[in-house]
Design an enzyme around this catalytic site. Structure first.
Site, PDB file in Angstrom:
ATOM      1  N   ASP A  66       0.921  -1.248  -0.142  1.00 10.50           N
ATOM      2  CA  ASP A  66       0.106   0.166   0.040  1.00 10.50           C
ATOM      3  C   ASP A  66       0.773   1.240   0.083  1.00 10.50           C
ATOM      4  O   ASP A  66       0.138   2.348  -0.025  1.00 10.50           O
ATOM      5  CB  ASP A  66      -0.996  -0.043   1.233  1.00 10.50           C
ATOM      6  CG  ASP A  66      -0.111  -0.346   2.640  1.00 10.50           C
ATOM      7  OD1 ASP A  66       0.766  -0.810   2.616  1.00 10.50           O
ATOM      8  OD2 ASP A  66      -0.927   0.239   3.660  1.00 10.50           O
ATOM      9  N   HIS A 270      -4.032   7.223   6.765  1.00 16.01           N
ATOM     10  CA  HIS A 270      -3.502   5.663   6.608  1.00 16.01           C
ATOM     11  C   HIS A 270      -4.685   5.109   7.490  1.00 16.01           C
ATOM     12  O   HIS A 270      -4.588   4.100   8.300  1.00 16.01           O
ATOM     13  CB  HIS A 270      -2.153   5.317   7.380  1.00 16.01           C
ATOM     14  CG  HIS A 270      -1.757   3.962   7.105  1.00 16.01           C
ATOM     15  ND1 HIS A 270      -1.735   2.727   7.843  1.00 16.01           N
ATOM     16  CD2 HIS A 270      -1.083   3.618   5.902  1.00 16.01           C
ATOM     17  CE1 HIS A 270      -1.338   1.744   7.123  1.00 16.01           C
ATOM     18  NE2 HIS A 270      -0.715   2.367   6.062  1.00 16.01           N
TER      19      HIS A 270
HETATM   20 ZN   LIG Z   1       2.814  -1.168   6.433  1.00 14.16          ZN
END
Ligand SMILES: [Zn+2]
Length: 304
Positions: A66, A270
């Protein structure tokens, strides 16, 4: 010089509609630094009207997908668009192997120089100077080697006030010294203090990027007093066990870090795909630090 932060992706491991994996652009006038490059970053750039040609430096924090799976695609597009200008890429050593293998099997020979600089997660390191900023990496505490990034603008000098220089008949060879802070003594012995001759500049600015990490004391020391902090806040604190197990931070902890580090502004991001509404995350961080905003894709922050 205007300094802006553009959020291209504010999500963690898996994307959801409207929230891409991590990527952001730090815009320093006409030049840009890309920080992490999750899958779909180049689509986000098109969506939010960013030109890939402006990216000069790319920083990759770690090799969880990611944070970097968008990179081979972005570099390939730069190649296909005929880029000639170099890209300076900083990231974990294996990133070079991954890219080399990808370009080898696709028989791609990039049309532009890709300069790779390996990072390490053992200690703070000065990476480069760019557009009046020093860029550093620093260790984070994650499952695999991970670094955060710190941007510190070099001290800005004041501007000489021309009328005053003329009025006190200051010789040109003294301009440099006066700009650096010296006072001036006239031929008849009068002291002209520096602040009469120099207009103070706007203060230098700093930005720290922390993703992904468990909360860590050493980080607090490195980011101490920064103007802007982007810190991951993957979970609400009710999932502290999950956060600990996966080396992530809760929104409550992100607020506490900002508070202990004495930063001026906090952006959290995040986020786990389980959260559609970000208000609870922002509210939880605000319990410890109220200057907090939950990042969303497409948001722009004017840092100065
Ligand atoms: Zn990570």
């Amino acid at each position: 010089m205007s300094i802006e932060l553009h959020i291209l992706g504010s999500g963690s491991a898996t994307p959801i509609p409207g929230r891409n994996p991590t990527a952001q652009l730090l815009k320093l006038d006409q030049s840009e630094v890309l920080i992490d490059c999750g899958e779909g970053t180049q689509i986000q750039m098109l969506r939010f009207r960013h030109k890939a040609s402006r990216i000069k430096v790319i920083l990759i924090s770690h090799l969880h997908g990611d944070h970097y799976l968008g990179l081979p695609g972005l570099l390939s597009s730069m190649h296909l668009m005929g880029r000639k200008e170099p890209v300076h890429l900083f990231g974990p050593p294996q990133l070079k192997e991954i890219l080399d293998f990808q370009f080898k099997v696709s028989e791609t020979v990039l049309k532009f120089p890709l300069h790779f600089y390996p990072t390490q997660d053992a200690e703070v390191a000065h990476l480069t100077e760019f557009c009046g900023f020093d860029i550093y990496s620093f260790p984070l505490n994650h499952r695999i080697p991970t670094t955060g990034f710190l941007f510190k603008e070099k001290p800005r000098r004041g501007h000489l006030i021309t009328e005053m220089l003329r009025q006190y008949k200051i010789p040109v060879e003294m301009y440099k010294e006066i700009k650096a802070g010296a006072d001036f003594i006239t031929t008849d012995g009068n002291l002209i203090p520096n602040h009469i001759l120099v207009k103070a500049s706007t203060p230098s600015i700093s930005y720290a990027y922390c993703s992904d990490t468990a909360p860590t004391l050493s980080t607090v020391n490195v980011i101490n007093g920064v103007d802007w902090l982007y810190h991951e806040a993957t979970f609400l604190h009710e999932l502290i066990d999950r956060a600990t197990e996966t080396y992530h931070t809760t929104a409550k902890q992100a607020g506490e870090i900002a508070q202990s580090a004495g930063v001026k502004n906090l952006i959290i991001g995040h986020f786990s795909s389980r959260y559609r509404d970000l208000k609870p995350l922002q509210n939880e961080a605000a319990l410890a630090f109220d200057q907090v905003i939950a990042a969303e894709d497409g948001m722009k922050f004017t840092l100065r």
